[in-house]
Design a protein around this motif. Sequence first.
Motif, mmCIF file in Angstrom:
data_model
loop_
_atom_site.group_PDB
_atom_site.id
_atom_site.type_symbol
_atom_site.label_atom_id
_atom_site.label_comp_id
_atom_site.label_asym_id
_atom_site.label_seq_id
_atom_site.Cartn_x
_atom_site.Cartn_y
_atom_site.Cartn_z
ATOM 1 N N UNK A 123 174.089 39.318 39.676
ATOM 2 C CA UNK A 123 174.239 38.892 38.292
ATOM 3 C C UNK A 123 172.851 38.828 37.668
ATOM 4 N N UNK A 124 172.755 39.339 36.478
ATOM 5 C CA UNK A 124 171.504 39.276 35.734
ATOM 6 C C UNK A 124 171.602 38.099 34.785
ATOM 7 N N UNK A 125 170.678 37.169 34.903
ATOM 8 C CA UNK A 125 170.680 35.981 34.054
ATOM 9 C C UNK A 125 169.502 36.090 33.094
ATOM 10 N N UNK A 126 169.806 35.975 31.816
ATOM 11 C CA UNK A 126 168.771 36.015 30.795
ATOM 12 C C UNK A 126 168.723 34.665 30.124
ATOM 13 N N UNK A 127 167.527 34.062 30.094
ATOM 14 C CA UNK A 127 167.382 32.746 29.469
ATOM 15 C C UNK A 127 166.053 32.692 28.740
ATOM 16 N N UNK A 128 165.950 31.776 27.819
ATOM 17 C CA UNK A 128 164.730 31.582 27.065
ATOM 18 C C UNK A 128 163.679 30.976 27.979
ATOM 19 N N UNK A 129 162.448 31.494 27.873
ATOM 20 C CA UNK A 129 161.366 30.966 28.690
ATOM 21 C C UNK A 129 161.028 29.545 28.271
#
Length: 155
Positions: free
Chosen positions: A147-153
């Motif tokens: 799973x690719x998880x994209x979140x704000x740094x």
Amino acid sequence: MKIRSVTHNNRRKVFEVRTSTKTLPFPFSKADPAPTVSDPIAELAVDAEAGREAFTYVLQSGKTGTVHVEQALEYNQDPSYARDQLLYRLTLEAQRRIAASPLSKREIMRRLGTSAAQLYRLLDQTNYRKSVDQLLSLLQILNCEVDLVIRTKSA
């Protein structure tokens, strides 16, 4: 990535790291120890002992600091650096999964439709010429779900 040269710009308060393809600014504030107006840079040079992958500086107080080119790439959010980091992490996970897998390497090669040499290149964490989709195929064969998880740094 090798550093060709490095300079400092006191007005902008940055090191300017030149590689073969680009110039990367790296702020004094990210360096340790950080140069200041009261403790400026006295010496600055590309570090040959680090394989020209870092630079070393000496402040007037005698404090010494070293900055690796990867720190500058990460600070500048270089896309090729981010890709290489993703490949590295996926490769290490594939190595762990193969070691724990009941499948033989011959069976993994058969399912991938590849040769032994190609499998070993795929498992080499220093090889950045492979593609993410090749590693995803390997992890799929090893019964992994990626799973690719994209979140704000975070700051």
